[in-house]
Structure formats: C-alpha cells, structure tokens
Design a protein around this motif. Structure first.
Motif, PDB file in Angstrom:
ATOM      1  N   ASP B 221      -0.025 -14.886  -5.019  1.00 16.54           N
ATOM      2  CA  ASP B 221      -0.375 -16.282  -5.320  1.00 16.54           C
ATOM      3  C   ASP B 221       0.759 -17.250  -5.022  1.00 16.54           C
ATOM      4  O   ASP B 221       1.036 -18.158  -5.812  1.00 16.54           O
ATOM      5  N   GLY B 222       1.431 -17.053  -3.906  1.00 19.95           N
ATOM      6  CA  GLY B 222       2.430 -18.018  -3.468  1.00 19.95           C
ATOM      7  C   GLY B 222       3.771 -17.920  -4.155  1.00 19.95           C
ATOM      8  O   GLY B 222       4.624 -18.785  -3.955  1.00 19.95           O
ATOM      9  N   VAL B 223       3.996 -16.907  -4.972  1.00 21.64           N
ATOM     10  CA  VAL B 223       5.326 -16.712  -5.548  1.00 21.64           C
ATOM     11  C   VAL B 223       5.774 -15.268  -5.324  1.00 21.64           C
ATOM     12  O   VAL B 223       4.950 -14.371  -5.122  1.00 21.64           O
ATOM     13  N   ILE B 224       7.082 -15.075  -5.335  1.00 25.15           N
ATOM     14  CA  ILE B 224       7.602 -13.743  -5.075  1.00 25.15           C
ATOM     15  C   ILE B 224       7.468 -12.879  -6.328  1.00 25.15           C
ATOM     16  O   ILE B 224       7.981 -13.216  -7.393  1.00 25.15           O
ATOM     17  N   ALA B 225       6.720 -11.773  -6.173  1.00 27.99           N
ATOM     18  CA  ALA B 225       6.466 -10.898  -7.318  1.00 27.99           C
ATOM     19  C   ALA B 225       7.378  -9.678  -7.282  1.00 27.99           C
ATOM     20  O   ALA B 225       7.523  -8.963  -8.276  1.00 27.99           O
ATOM     21  N   PHE B 226       7.972  -9.411  -6.125  1.00 28.68           N
ATOM     22  CA  PHE B 226       8.848  -8.251  -5.996  1.00 28.68           C
ATOM     23  C   PHE B 226       9.825  -8.497  -4.855  1.00 28.68           C
ATOM     24  O   PHE B 226       9.471  -9.092  -3.844  1.00 28.68           O
ATOM     25  N   ASP B 227      11.057  -8.074  -5.020  1.00 31.16           N
ATOM     26  CA  ASP B 227      12.042  -8.164  -3.952  1.00 31.16           C
ATOM     27  C   ASP B 227      12.986  -6.993  -4.137  1.00 31.16           C
ATOM     28  O   ASP B 227      13.758  -6.955  -5.086  1.00 31.16           O
ATOM     29  N   GLY B 228      12.911  -6.017  -3.249  1.00 25.59           N
ATOM     30  CA  GLY B 228      13.765  -4.856  -3.444  1.00 25.59           C
ATOM     31  C   GLY B 228      13.685  -3.896  -2.282  1.00 25.59           C
ATOM     32  O   GLY B 228      13.078  -4.188  -1.249  1.00 25.59           O
ATOM     33  N   ALA B 229      14.284  -2.721  -2.440  1.00 22.12           N
ATOM     34  CA  ALA B 229      14.292  -1.720  -1.389  1.00 22.12           C
ATOM     35  C   ALA B 229      12.935  -1.022  -1.335  1.00 22.12           C
ATOM     36  O   ALA B 229      12.161  -1.083  -2.290  1.00 22.12           O
ATOM     37  N   ALA B 230      12.671  -0.366  -0.178  1.00 17.23           N
ATOM     38  CA  ALA B 230      11.369   0.243   0.045  1.00 17.23           C
ATOM     39  C   ALA B 230      11.035   1.291  -1.015  1.00 17.23           C
ATOM     40  O   ALA B 230       9.904   1.388  -1.474  1.00 17.23           O
ATOM     41  N   ASP B 231      12.036   2.081  -1.454  1.00 17.24           N
ATOM     42  CA  ASP B 231      11.709   3.160  -2.397  1.00 17.24           C
ATOM     43  C   ASP B 231      11.590   2.676  -3.843  1.00 17.24           C
ATOM     44  O   ASP B 231      11.319   3.455  -4.740  1.00 17.24           O
ATOM     45  N   GLU B 232      11.772   1.372  -4.044  1.00 19.81           N
ATOM     46  CA  GLU B 232      11.573   0.834  -5.393  1.00 19.81           C
ATOM     47  C   GLU B 232      10.117   0.458  -5.651  1.00 19.81           C
ATOM     48  O   GLU B 232       9.757   0.005  -6.735  1.00 19.81           O
ATOM     49  N   LEU B 233       9.286   0.589  -4.608  1.00 27.20           N
ATOM     50  CA  LEU B 233       7.873   0.243  -4.782  1.00 27.20           C
ATOM     51  C   LEU B 233       7.210   1.294  -5.660  1.00 27.20           C
ATOM     52  O   LEU B 233       7.134   2.464  -5.294  1.00 27.20           O
ATOM     53  N   THR B 234       6.713   0.878  -6.806  1.00 31.16           N
ATOM     54  CA  THR B 234       6.022   1.805  -7.703  1.00 31.16           C
ATOM     55  C   THR B 234       4.618   1.281  -7.929  1.00 31.16           C
ATOM     56  O   THR B 234       4.324   0.120  -7.606  1.00 31.16           O
ATOM     57  N   PRO B 235       3.726   2.110  -8.460  1.00 29.57           N
ATOM     58  CA  PRO B 235       2.376   1.610  -8.755  1.00 29.57           C
ATOM     59  C   PRO B 235       2.416   0.336  -9.595  1.00 29.57           C
ATOM     60  O   PRO B 235       1.617  -0.580  -9.371  1.00 29.57           O
ATOM     61  N   ALA B 236       3.353   0.261 -10.524  1.00 28.13           N
ATOM     62  CA  ALA B 236       3.429  -0.937 -11.371  1.00 28.13           C
ATOM     63  C   ALA B 236       3.739  -2.177 -10.527  1.00 28.13           C
ATOM     64  O   ALA B 236       3.152  -3.245 -10.721  1.00 28.13           O
ATOM     65  N   VAL B 237       4.662  -2.026  -9.568  1.00 27.64           N
ATOM     66  CA  VAL B 237       5.015  -3.137  -8.688  1.00 27.64           C
ATOM     67  C   VAL B 237       3.814  -3.540  -7.838  1.00 27.64           C
ATOM     68  O   VAL B 237       3.493  -4.731  -7.702  1.00 27.64           O
ATOM     69  N   LEU B 238       3.120  -2.555  -7.278  1.00 29.55           N
ATOM     70  CA  LEU B 238       1.951  -2.871  -6.448  1.00 29.55           C
ATOM     71  C   LEU B 238       0.859  -3.540  -7.277  1.00 29.55           C
ATOM     72  O   LEU B 238       0.139  -4.408  -6.792  1.00 29.55           O
ATOM     73  N   ASN B 239       0.738  -3.133  -8.538  1.00 29.21           N
ATOM     74  CA  ASN B 239      -0.209  -3.815  -9.424  1.00 29.21           C
ATOM     75  C   ASN B 239       0.156  -5.283  -9.587  1.00 29.21           C
ATOM     76  O   ASN B 239      -0.718  -6.150  -9.613  1.00 29.21           O
ATOM     77  N   ASP B 240       1.451  -5.560  -9.689  1.00 30.93           N
ATOM     78  CA  ASP B 240       1.911  -6.942  -9.806  1.00 30.93           C
ATOM     79  C   ASP B 240       1.549  -7.739  -8.563  1.00 30.93           C
ATOM     80  O   ASP B 240       1.182  -8.911  -8.632  1.00 30.93           O
ATOM     81  N   ILE B 241       1.718  -7.105  -7.392  1.00 33.01           N
ATOM     82  CA  ILE B 241       1.494  -7.820  -6.137  1.00 33.01           C
ATOM     83  C   ILE B 241       0.012  -7.982  -5.833  1.00 33.01           C
ATOM     84  O   ILE B 241      -0.447  -9.074  -5.501  1.00 33.01           O
ATOM     85  N   TYR B 242      -0.731  -6.884  -5.940  1.00 28.65           N
ATOM     86  CA  TYR B 242      -2.112  -6.908  -5.454  1.00 28.65           C
ATOM     87  C   TYR B 242      -3.160  -6.937  -6.569  1.00 28.65           C
ATOM     88  O   TYR B 242      -4.323  -7.204  -6.310  1.00 28.65           O
ATOM     89  N   GLY B 243      -2.765  -6.587  -7.787  1.00 30.33           N
ATOM     90  CA  GLY B 243      -3.746  -6.398  -8.845  1.00 30.33           C
ATOM     91  C   GLY B 243      -4.003  -4.913  -9.033  1.00 30.33           C
ATOM     92  O   GLY B 243      -3.549  -4.079  -8.233  1.00 30.33           O
ATOM     93  N   GLU B 244      -4.761  -4.578 -10.094  1.00 32.15           N
ATOM     94  CA  GLU B 244      -4.954  -3.176 -10.477  1.00 32.15           C
ATOM     95  C   GLU B 244      -5.659  -2.371  -9.386  1.00 32.15           C
ATOM     96  O   GLU B 244      -6.631  -2.826  -8.802  1.00 32.15           O
TER      97      GLU B 244
END
Lengths: 270, 274
Positions: B221-244
């Motif tokens: 939604d036009g704001v940065i929800a995550f900024d980090g290295a590739a291996d920091e992507l977790t299901p919780a982070v993806l939920n933040d970005i895309y939704g459940e």
C-alpha cells in the motif's frame, strides 16, 4: 418480474432482445424507410425521362464507337500533366500533413490550443471538395496546373493528416516512454520513438491518396485547373463522343496502373 | 548513490500510490522490490526518473535532487538512469543496433540521431554489449524478429549503453517463460555487479527475487513493509507485504533445510550451475 425471476420461471426461454429493444429496432427500420420515401418525393424526379433512358444509353455507346484513336497523340501531353499534378500535389500534401498530424494527435500535441488548430485545419481541408478547391485556386493563381496542384494538396492534407494523426494516437506508448527515459529530447522521442511506429501508415496513406489524386486530377480541368479535364470537357460540349471514348479509355488505363502501383507498395510495407 | 526521502505520489484520481517511501542505496547492489499489484512498485521507479511526477519528497541521485530539476536538467539526469521494461519497449521496426544506440540519444543532436551518426566509441561499445548479452551478430536484425528473451537482452544493452549510475528495472521477467526469466535475471544481476551499477528491480516472483537480489524491499500500500537481506524473508514478513497466505511453498529453503525437500534441492543446484 426481474430478469432473474424470469429466468427461474422459464428456464428454457431465451431471447437476445427484450420486447422494448425489439420495438426500438423496428422503429429504426420504419424510420429509415420513411426517410428514403420522403427524400424521393422531395426530389421531384421527372420519371418521364427515364422511359427511354436505355435507348439514350445505347445511342451514346454507338456514337462513342469506334474510338477516334488518332486523337490519342493530342492527349498524351495533357495526360502526363494530369499525372504530374497528382504527384506534385501529393508531395506537397506530405510536407504539410505530417506536422499537422502531430498537432492533431492528442498524445503529441503541445496543448489544447495547438490540438484545436490541427483539427481545424484537417476538418477545413476535408470539408471542401477538390473541384471546389480548384475553383478557389484558379481565382488565386489563375487557370493552369499550379491551381490544380494546390487544390489536390488542399484536399489531401485533411485526408492524409487525419489518418496519420489517428495512427499516432494508437502507437505503443511504452516505446516512446523508453526513449524518453534515455534523456532524449522531445524531437528525438518523436523521431525515434513515434515516427518509426507510424511509418507504414504514412507510406500506405500517401500512396493510396496519390492513387485517388490521379482520378481526381482528371476532372480538375473542368474548372480550368489543368490536366486532361479541359479537353474532356470541351469534347463533351462539342458532342465529339469518339474523342471522349479515347480519353475515357486512356484515363481508365492510368487509373488501373496507379491502383496496381499503390496496392503493390502498400502490400510490401511492413 | 540513490537516496529517496518521504516520497509521496497521489494520482489525480485521488489514489495514494506512494505514502512516504524512504529508501537508501549506498553501494552497488541489486535491490528487488516486491509487493502485490497496485502496491506502488511501478510508480516508485517511475518517480525516480520522473516519468511519473512525484507529489512530494526528495530523490537524490548522487548529489542531484531529481525532483526539483527543470525539463532540460531532468533530461541530463535521465541520461544517468538506465531503464528496463516488462514489455521491453523496443522500437519494433528498427534494428537491434538502432535500438541499442538509442541509449545514447541524450548525447547526440537530433540531426545526428536522424542520420544514425553515432560516435565510433559508442558503436564499439554497442558491439561489445551485444556480445556480452549474447546477441553477437544480431545487430542488423529487426527487433520485431526477436524472441521475448532476445528482446529483453536488447533492452538491457540499451540501458547499459547509457553507462548509467543507476538501473531502473520494471518487471523484467514477467512476460518471459520460467527458464528465460532466470537467464535474464542472472544476466541482469551479473551485469549490474560487473559495471558497479546499483539496480532497483521490481519483481513479482518472490523466488527469483530471493535467488538473485542482494537486498529485498517489500512494498505494501505504498509504504515500505520490509527492507532486508534475501534470507530474512519469513512467512511473517510475506504476510506483512502481501497479506495472509500459506508461504511454505514459496520461500527458498536455506541450505540446512534442503535435505527435507529433495526435488527443490535439485532444482536449485541446476539453476546455480546453468
């Protein structure tokens, strides 16, 4: 009953149009027939003359044959002049039509005022017939091929410009955007991002218009704007039908050739 | 190198595409921007070179504030930013060479561009780039005769022809088949590293982003929800970005996990080798 209720109640009935739509369609049909009948009545056509039309036509044909072939040597000069009028008129058309098309296309025109100017020129050019343009330019330049060339150009600018402008409006915006993103100037975006996309339409339209112009320039002589028309006109007035038939055959030949050229060119552009 | 501060874009329709984005890139790295359709990815990179006019905020490219430049100065700044598109956006009826050289348009006059008169060093660089992207010998082929993957290679060469300080890449692989997508992504990242050019890459494919990018930024939604290295992507982070959603099939396994999914392990080794 809503359409949903209706569909539930009669699951095996389906009609493309609702009764109201059907009624409107019939009304249109009746309306068009009415207009046609009304036009015929208002024109007050003297049906009496139609009784012997077939005899008149047959008589005209007998007076036209055999064509007076020797006359061909007299018309080669004016015939070539006719082609030159069409060709030069078309060249002038392209010079004017291209910039006007960029003004008249919404995605390349600088602002609303320039767009209006572009559209206005195109509409003015197209709303006047070539022969009427001929009358105007004969008044300006005096009789002769110069008036013919400019009347051909004046009428064609609208035709060619409109078609090019429409194709400019339909270009792939992404390509122009990519060229813009390299830091290219406005002119460079037009040259590299836009014109290559509309080039087939430019070639095709101009050649097609040249083909039309050859036909149109054969009658320009009727109003003194040069070409074979003036001889055709005087032969008709003198009832020299055998000369007329030679000219009609010659014009037919030229139109056939120009159509062949135009069709070949348009087919080869990709 | 690139510093974006409080970037906001509100479209005339009232849609708030970017709601204050802060992003700083200070080393030559590939930054993948992920997020759902409509999250503002495209708007973000178009606001950087002002193909879309930002509403407020600052975009610093090295020391130039791009957002305040005049039209003329903006054209100069755009020369330093190469852009690559999802639909390649080549001039279809021109040859490969003409397309690659169009990356130099900002440096030649319109008359030179019309006569296709580019400086010899541009031409030799174009030949080198074509060789590097694997299109040796294609210079006189018309762009519309190329396959999707080949067209994107031309798109990459055109962007690099600018010798940019920054690469803006909008969904480079979304129109390509999976194999070509990997090849293009690999080429793009290799070249960015070779030339020392940072790249902002919008990408839908989380898996590709993880596999190739140095850093991942998630937009929601036009704001940065995550900024980090590739291996920091977790299901919780993806939920933040895309939704459940169930992300277990998407997230790339770390080497320790690879024993569990045999097929996936093979796939990764293949792609690393190819």
């Amino acid at each position: 009953m809503t359409p949903e209720d209706h569909a539930r109640k009669y699951p095996d009935v389906w009609k493309r149009f609702t009764p109201k739509e059907t009624l409107v369609r019939y009304a249109w049909f009746i309306g068009i027939v009415f207009v046609a009948i009304w036009s015929l009545k208002r024109l007050e056509i003297p049906w009496f003359y139609f009784l012997d039309a077939h005899e008149q036509a047959a008589d005209l044909v007998t007076r036209m044959v055999p064509p007076y072939w020797e006359f061909f040597t007299d018309i080669t000069g004016p015939l070539i002049e006719t082609i030159h009028i069409a060709t030069l008129g078309t060249v002038i058309t392209l010079l004017f039509a291209l910039p006007i098309a960029f003004l008249a296309a919404r995605n390349t025109t600088p602002n609303a005022a320039t767009w209006f100017v572009g559209r206005f020129i195109l509409v003015t050019s197209r709303s006047v017939n070539t022969v009427v343009w001929g009358l105007i330019f004969v008044a300006i330049f005096g009789p002769g091929p110069m008036a013919g060339i400019w009347s051909i150009a004046a009428r064609s600018i609208g035709f060619v410009g409109k078609l090019i402008a429409e194709s400019i409006e339909e270009i792939d915006r992404g390509t122009a955007e990519a060229i813009e993103a390299t830091g290219a100037s406005r002119l460079q975006v037009l040259m590299v991002g836009v014109i290559p996309q509309v080039l087939p339409v430019i070639y095709g339209t101009v050649v097609y218009r040249w083909d039309i112009n050859i036909r149109e320039s054969t009658v320009l002589g009727f109003v003194g704007a040069g070409g074979i028309g003036i001889i055709l006109y005087s032969s008709i007035n003198q009832f020299a039908w055998q000369e007329v038939s030679v000219m009609l055959i010659a014009v037919f030949g030229i139109v056939l050739i120009s159509e062949l050229v135009s069709a070949t060119v348009r087919k080869r552009i990709t | 190198m690139l510093s974006i501060t409080d970037l906001v874009k509100v479209y005339p329709s009232g849609e708030r595409a970017l709601g204050g984005v802060n992003l700083h890139i200070d080393q030559p790295q590939v930054v993948a921007v992920i997020g759902s359709s409509g999250a503002g990815k495209s708007t973000l990179i178009r606001c950087i070179n002002r193909l879309v006019e930002p509403t407020s905020g600052r975009v610093l490219l090295k020391d130039t504030d791009v957002t305040t430049l005049s039209r003329r100065a903006l054209r100069r700044a755009r020369r330093r930013m190469g852009m690559i598109f999802q639909e390649y956006n080549l001039v279809e009826r021109l040859t490969v060479m003409e397309n690659v050289l169009s990356g130099r348009l900002g440096y030649v006059s319109s008359w030179q561009a019309y006569r296709r008169k580019y400086p010899p060093k541009d031409i030799s660089r174009a030949f080198e780039l074509l060789k590097r992207v694997g299109l040796d010998g294609y210079h006189n082929t018309r762009a519309d005769a190329l396959s999707g993957g080949q067209r994107q290679r031309v798109g990459i060469a055109r962007a690099l022809m600018q010798q940019p300080d920054l690469l803006l890449v909008d969904e480079p692989t979304a129109s390509l088949d999976p194999k070509t997508a990997r090849q293009i992504m690999r080429l793009l990242c290799e070249l960015a590293h070779e030339q020392g050019t940072p790249a902002v890459v919008n990408i839908h494919d989380v898996h590709l982003a993880q596999g190739f990018a140095d850093r991942i930024v998630g937009l929601a939604d036009g704001v940065i929800a995550f900024d980090g290295a590739a291996d920091e992507l977790t299901p919780a982070v993806l939920n933040d970005i895309y939704g459940e959603e169930d992300w277990s099939k998407t997230i790339q396994k770390t080497p320790a996990d690879q024993g569990k999914g045999k097929n996936r392990g093979t796939l990764e080794r293949e792609s690393a080798a190819g």
